[in-house]
Design a protein around this motif. Structure first.
Motif, short mmCIF file in Angstrom:
data_model
loop_
_atom_site.label_atom_id
_atom_site.label_comp_id
_atom_site.label_asym_id
_atom_site.label_seq_id
_atom_site.Cartn_x
_atom_site.Cartn_y
_atom_site.Cartn_z
N ILE A 85 13.97 -4.35 -7.45
CA ILE A 85 12.98 -3.33 -7.09
C ILE A 85 11.66 -3.58 -7.81
O ILE A 85 10.57 -3.45 -7.22
CB ILE A 85 13.50 -1.90 -7.38
CG1 ILE A 85 12.54 -0.85 -6.82
CG2 ILE A 85 13.72 -1.68 -8.86
CD1 ILE A 85 12.38 -0.88 -5.33
N LEU A 86 11.70 -3.99 -9.07
CA LEU A 86 10.47 -4.30 -9.80
C LEU A 86 9.77 -5.51 -9.18
O LEU A 86 8.55 -5.52 -9.00
CB LEU A 86 10.77 -4.56 -11.27
CG LEU A 86 11.17 -3.35 -12.11
CD1 LEU A 86 11.57 -3.78 -13.52
CD2 LEU A 86 10.03 -2.35 -12.17
N PHE A 87 10.55 -6.52 -8.85
CA PHE A 87 9.98 -7.73 -8.26
C PHE A 87 9.31 -7.42 -6.93
O PHE A 87 8.18 -7.85 -6.67
CB PHE A 87 11.10 -8.76 -8.06
CG PHE A 87 10.62 -10.07 -7.49
CD1 PHE A 87 10.03 -11.02 -8.31
CD2 PHE A 87 10.77 -10.35 -6.14
CE1 PHE A 87 9.58 -12.24 -7.78
CE2 PHE A 87 10.33 -11.55 -5.61
CZ PHE A 87 9.74 -12.49 -6.43
N GLU A 88 9.97 -6.65 -6.09
CA GLU A 88 9.43 -6.36 -4.76
C GLU A 88 8.19 -5.47 -4.85
O GLU A 88 7.20 -5.69 -4.13
CB GLU A 88 10.50 -5.69 -3.90
CG GLU A 88 11.62 -6.64 -3.49
CD GLU A 88 12.65 -5.99 -2.60
OE1 GLU A 88 12.77 -4.74 -2.66
OE2 GLU A 88 13.32 -6.70 -1.84
N LEU A 89 8.22 -4.46 -5.72
CA LEU A 89 7.08 -3.55 -5.83
C LEU A 89 5.83 -4.26 -6.32
O LEU A 89 4.72 -3.94 -5.90
CB LEU A 89 7.42 -2.40 -6.78
CG LEU A 89 8.41 -1.34 -6.25
CD1 LEU A 89 8.79 -0.37 -7.37
CD2 LEU A 89 7.82 -0.59 -5.07
N VAL A 90 6.01 -5.24 -7.20
CA VAL A 90 4.87 -5.93 -7.79
C VAL A 90 4.36 -7.05 -6.89
O VAL A 90 3.15 -7.17 -6.64
CB VAL A 90 5.22 -6.49 -9.18
CG1 VAL A 90 4.09 -7.37 -9.71
CG2 VAL A 90 5.50 -5.35 -10.16
N THR A 91 5.26 -7.87 -6.38
CA THR A 91 4.82 -9.07 -5.65
C THR A 91 4.20 -8.77 -4.29
O THR A 91 3.51 -9.61 -3.73
CB THR A 91 5.98 -10.06 -5.46
OG1 THR A 91 7.07 -9.42 -4.78
CG2 THR A 91 6.47 -10.58 -6.81
N ARG A 173 11.32 3.68 -7.89
CA ARG A 173 10.74 3.75 -6.56
C ARG A 173 9.93 5.05 -6.38
O ARG A 173 8.81 5.03 -5.86
CB ARG A 173 11.84 3.67 -5.49
CG ARG A 173 11.31 3.47 -4.08
CD ARG A 173 12.44 3.57 -3.07
NE ARG A 173 13.49 2.59 -3.31
CZ ARG A 173 13.45 1.34 -2.87
NH1 ARG A 173 12.40 0.92 -2.20
NH2 ARG A 173 14.46 0.52 -3.11
N TYR A 174 10.50 6.16 -6.83
CA TYR A 174 9.83 7.46 -6.70
C TYR A 174 8.56 7.50 -7.55
O TYR A 174 7.52 7.97 -7.09
CB TYR A 174 10.79 8.57 -7.12
CG TYR A 174 10.16 9.95 -7.11
CD1 TYR A 174 10.08 10.69 -5.93
CD2 TYR A 174 9.63 10.51 -8.28
CE1 TYR A 174 9.50 11.95 -5.91
CE2 TYR A 174 9.05 11.77 -8.26
CZ TYR A 174 8.99 12.48 -7.08
OH TYR A 174 8.40 13.72 -7.06
N PHE A 183 -0.43 3.25 -10.42
CA PHE A 183 0.25 1.96 -10.43
C PHE A 183 -0.71 0.86 -9.95
O PHE A 183 -0.75 -0.23 -10.52
CB PHE A 183 1.48 2.01 -9.53
CG PHE A 183 2.35 0.79 -9.62
CD1 PHE A 183 3.11 0.53 -10.75
CD2 PHE A 183 2.42 -0.11 -8.56
CE1 PHE A 183 3.92 -0.59 -10.83
CE2 PHE A 183 3.23 -1.24 -8.63
CZ PHE A 183 3.98 -1.48 -9.77
N ALA A 184 -1.49 1.17 -8.92
CA ALA A 184 -2.47 0.21 -8.42
C ALA A 184 -3.52 -0.08 -9.49
O ALA A 184 -3.95 -1.22 -9.66
CB ALA A 184 -3.13 0.74 -7.15
N SER A 185 -3.92 0.97 -10.21
CA SER A 185 -4.89 0.80 -11.29
C SER A 185 -4.33 -0.08 -12.40
O SER A 185 -5.04 -0.92 -12.96
CB SER A 185 -5.29 2.17 -11.86
OG SER A 185 -6.18 2.02 -12.95
N LEU A 186 -3.05 0.11 -12.70
CA LEU A 186 -2.39 -0.72 -13.71
C LEU A 186 -2.45 -2.19 -13.32
O LEU A 186 -2.80 -3.05 -14.13
CB LEU A 186 -0.94 -0.28 -13.87
CG LEU A 186 -0.03 -1.21 -14.67
CD1 LEU A 186 -0.33 -1.10 -16.16
CD2 LEU A 186 1.44 -0.90 -14.41
#
Length: 239
Positions: A85-91, A173-174, A183-186
């Motif tokens: 989930i971390l990989f997919e959200l970031v990449t 995910r939530y 998250f986008a700003s991060l």
């Protein structure tokens, strides 16, 4: 090698999320060893455990190669839902794609990018969940060092781990969905920092980036930015 008082065999990390060949595995091991030996405390979350180093490898390969030409190993992905989930959200983000254009084909900068990127992400998650006892404990269960010897393919995953995985994946995910702008700003801040880091490394190495840049120099650069914010005495997922 010894990391946080625990012996970790870099040749026996968790299975990779992406399909990768033996040469790529050996290249990552050769690159990550001196990186860990310099003990960059600013990146302690990213480089503390077998689990986190395995996720560094996932990001490294996606940055080093063309992400669009890489494939998820579905069998391995089922074993590591939190990494997935971390990989997919970031990449899938635009900032990651822009970073990968800078690091494509450069194994050294790809590693630096992967380490710093994961540190930013894990620190953000730690800050977001530290007041949520259920999720925070689930994350600690997944990342604490004394569980790092487990091999999910050889040892049945305890029920408490399965529950922790489900809690953590749902919460991550939530949290990302509800705080999409943050998250986008991060990732935007991470992109800007890594762009600066990329330029500094090129400057120090005289634009010769085909050999491993001095991680001591990188540590000096990181110190300028992390100082107090990204080094803390608070308990971490990996502690």
């Amino acid at each position: 090698m010894l990391i946080n008082g625990t012996e970790i065999n870099l040749a026996n990390l968790e299975k990779p999320l992406l399909l990768m060949n033996e040469d790529e595995e050996l290249l990552f091991q050769r690159l990550i060893l001196p990186t860990i030996q310099y003990e960059l405390i600013q990146c302690q979350l990213a480089l503390s455990t077998r689990k986190s180093i395995s996720l560094v490898r996932d990001f490294w390969l996606a940055l080093y190669k063309d992400r669009e030409q890489l494939y998820i190993n579905s069998g391995h992905a089922m074993l590591y839902p939190i990494r997935l989930i971390l990989f997919e959200l970031v990449t899938k983000t635009e900032h990651f794609k822009r970073l990968s254009k800078k690091s494509f084909g450069d194994e050294c900068l790809s590693l630096i990018y992967a380490v710093v990127l994961l540190q930013f992400i894990l620190q953000w998650l730690k800050d977001r969940f530290q007041n949520n006892i259920e999720v925070y404990e689930a994350m600690k269960l997944l990342y604490r060092v004394n569980e790092d010897y487990l091999d999910e393919e050889q040892v049945p995953i305890p029920r408490e781990h399965l529950i922790a995985q489900a809690i953590a994946v749902k919460a991550i995910r939530y949290e990302v969905k509800e705080n999409a702008q943050e998250f986008a700003s991060l990732l935007y801040q991470t992109y800007n920092f890594l762009t600066y880091l990329h330029d500094k490394v090129k400057e120090q190495e005289g634009n010769e980036t085909n050999s491993l840049p001095s991680m001591r120099n990188v540590a000096d650069i990181l110190n300028l930015f992390y100082s107090e914010r990204y080094t803390t005495d608070n308990p971490s997922f990996t502690g």
